[in-house]
Design a protein around this motif. Structure first.
Motif, short mmCIF file in Angstrom:
data_model
loop_
_atom_site.label_atom_id
_atom_site.label_comp_id
_atom_site.label_asym_id
_atom_site.label_seq_id
_atom_site.Cartn_x
_atom_site.Cartn_y
_atom_site.Cartn_z
N GLU A 25 1.72 -5.25 -2.54
CA GLU A 25 1.98 -4.16 -1.60
C GLU A 25 1.32 -2.91 -2.35
O GLU A 25 1.92 -2.61 -3.30
CB GLU A 25 3.25 -3.87 -1.19
CG GLU A 25 3.96 -4.86 -0.32
CD GLU A 25 5.14 -4.50 0.23
OE1 GLU A 25 6.01 -3.56 -0.14
OE2 GLU A 25 6.05 -5.59 0.63
N ASP A 27 0.60 1.08 -1.94
CA ASP A 27 0.74 2.23 -1.27
C ASP A 27 0.81 3.64 -2.14
O ASP A 27 0.51 3.33 -3.50
CB ASP A 27 2.15 2.44 -0.67
CG ASP A 27 3.32 1.98 -1.43
OD1 ASP A 27 3.37 2.45 -2.57
OD2 ASP A 27 4.47 1.51 -1.00
N HIS A 28 1.10 4.62 -1.75
CA HIS A 28 0.84 5.89 -2.36
C HIS A 28 1.65 5.91 -3.76
O HIS A 28 1.09 6.67 -4.65
CB HIS A 28 1.48 7.18 -1.72
CG HIS A 28 2.84 7.08 -1.56
ND1 HIS A 28 3.48 6.48 -0.58
CD2 HIS A 28 4.06 7.89 -1.97
CE1 HIS A 28 4.93 6.70 -0.37
NE2 HIS A 28 5.03 7.58 -1.64
N GLU A 31 -0.91 4.77 -6.65
CA GLU A 31 -2.23 5.13 -6.47
C GLU A 31 -2.55 5.32 -7.83
O GLU A 31 -3.83 5.03 -8.13
CB GLU A 31 -1.99 6.69 -5.77
CG GLU A 31 -3.38 7.42 -5.65
CD GLU A 31 -3.31 8.80 -5.05
OE1 GLU A 31 -4.47 9.35 -4.79
OE2 GLU A 31 -2.21 9.18 -4.73
N PHE A 58 0.18 -5.71 2.27
CA PHE A 58 0.30 -4.44 2.83
C PHE A 58 -0.46 -3.29 2.05
O PHE A 58 -0.55 -3.45 0.77
CB PHE A 58 1.95 -4.02 2.74
CG PHE A 58 1.91 -2.31 3.35
CD1 PHE A 58 1.95 -2.07 4.49
CD2 PHE A 58 1.94 -1.28 2.23
CE1 PHE A 58 2.02 -0.80 4.97
CE2 PHE A 58 1.99 0.03 2.91
CZ PHE A 58 2.19 0.04 4.23
N ALA A 59 -1.11 -2.41 2.74
CA ALA A 59 -1.90 -1.27 2.21
C ALA A 59 -1.82 -0.16 3.16
O ALA A 59 -1.90 -0.42 4.26
CB ALA A 59 -3.35 -2.00 1.68
N ASP A 60 -1.92 1.01 2.48
CA ASP A 60 -1.91 2.33 3.33
C ASP A 60 -3.38 2.95 2.64
O ASP A 60 -4.06 2.32 2.26
CB ASP A 60 -0.83 3.25 3.02
CG ASP A 60 -0.51 3.65 1.75
OD1 ASP A 60 -1.54 3.50 0.80
OD2 ASP A 60 0.61 4.42 1.53
N SER A 61 -3.43 4.20 2.99
CA SER A 61 -4.65 4.94 2.81
C SER A 61 -4.89 5.11 1.44
O SER A 61 -5.98 5.24 1.06
CB SER A 61 -4.58 6.15 3.52
OG SER A 61 -3.57 7.07 2.91
N THR A 62 -4.14 4.56 0.48
CA THR A 62 -4.35 4.71 -0.95
C THR A 62 -5.45 3.80 -1.11
O THR A 62 -6.53 3.95 -2.02
CB THR A 62 -3.02 4.24 -1.59
OG1 THR A 62 -2.18 5.27 -1.42
CG2 THR A 62 -3.44 4.32 -3.18
N HIS A 90 -2.74 -6.89 8.68
CA HIS A 90 -2.19 -5.46 8.38
C HIS A 90 -3.59 -4.97 7.69
O HIS A 90 -3.82 -3.57 8.11
CB HIS A 90 -0.99 -5.25 7.72
CG HIS A 90 -0.70 -3.97 7.46
ND1 HIS A 90 -0.08 -2.92 8.62
CD2 HIS A 90 -0.59 -3.16 6.45
CE1 HIS A 90 -0.10 -1.82 8.12
NE2 HIS A 90 -0.33 -1.84 6.64
N LEU A 94 -6.06 -1.67 9.01
CA LEU A 94 -6.34 -0.39 8.38
C LEU A 94 -7.77 -0.21 8.20
O LEU A 94 -8.04 1.23 8.38
CB LEU A 94 -5.88 -0.74 6.81
CG LEU A 94 -5.94 0.44 5.79
CD1 LEU A 94 -5.22 1.66 6.47
CD2 LEU A 94 -5.38 0.18 4.25
N SER A 98 -9.31 3.14 10.72
CA SER A 98 -9.88 4.25 10.05
C SER A 98 -11.31 4.37 10.28
O SER A 98 -11.89 5.39 9.75
CB SER A 98 -9.54 4.13 8.51
OG SER A 98 -10.21 2.90 7.91
#
Length: 116
Positions: A25, A27-28, A31, A58-62, A90, A94, A98
């Motif tokens: 995973e 995420d921020h 980073e 899982f990944a976010d905008s990072t 997922h 992203l 985006s």
């Protein structure tokens, strides 16, 4: 190798490409580790940079910020950044929501990059 409880990042040369494998995973909180790994990858190779997200759950905008930054550093060197999967739903979403899916070379597997 960079590793904490959530993310595992490994990298090294494979043929003419630097392959960075990211699993778990991202995420921020990760980073700095992701940015450091990308910096090593950009500085450590002269060919294509392959970022293998097949093990990324899982990944976010990072993830996107890091990839876009690496791509900006590679562009003047005329080096390509390729993101490989298969991407989990997922993570693929992203890129889609985006609007960045067309900003990257997205391929189904690291093996497929050898034919490029």
């Amino acid at each position: 190798m960079w590793e904490d409880a959530a993310v595992r990042i490994t990298g090294g040369m494979e043929g003419d490409a630097y392959v960075l494998t990211v699993a778990g995973e991202l995420d921020h909180e990760d980073e700095a580790e992701f940015r450091d790994a990308l910096t090593v990858a950009v500085q450590g190779g002269s060919g294509r940079l392959v970022v293998d997200f097949s093990g990324l759950e899982f990944a976010d905008s990072t993830a996107l910020h890091g990839l876009l930054s690496a791509q900006r550093l590679l562009a003047p060197q005329r080096r390509e950044l390729v993101v490989t999967g298969p991407l989990r739903a997922h993570v693929a979403r992203l890129f889609e929501i985006s609007g960045t899916a067309d900003q990257f070379s997205l391929v189904d597997s690291t093996e497929a990059t050898r034919d490029r």
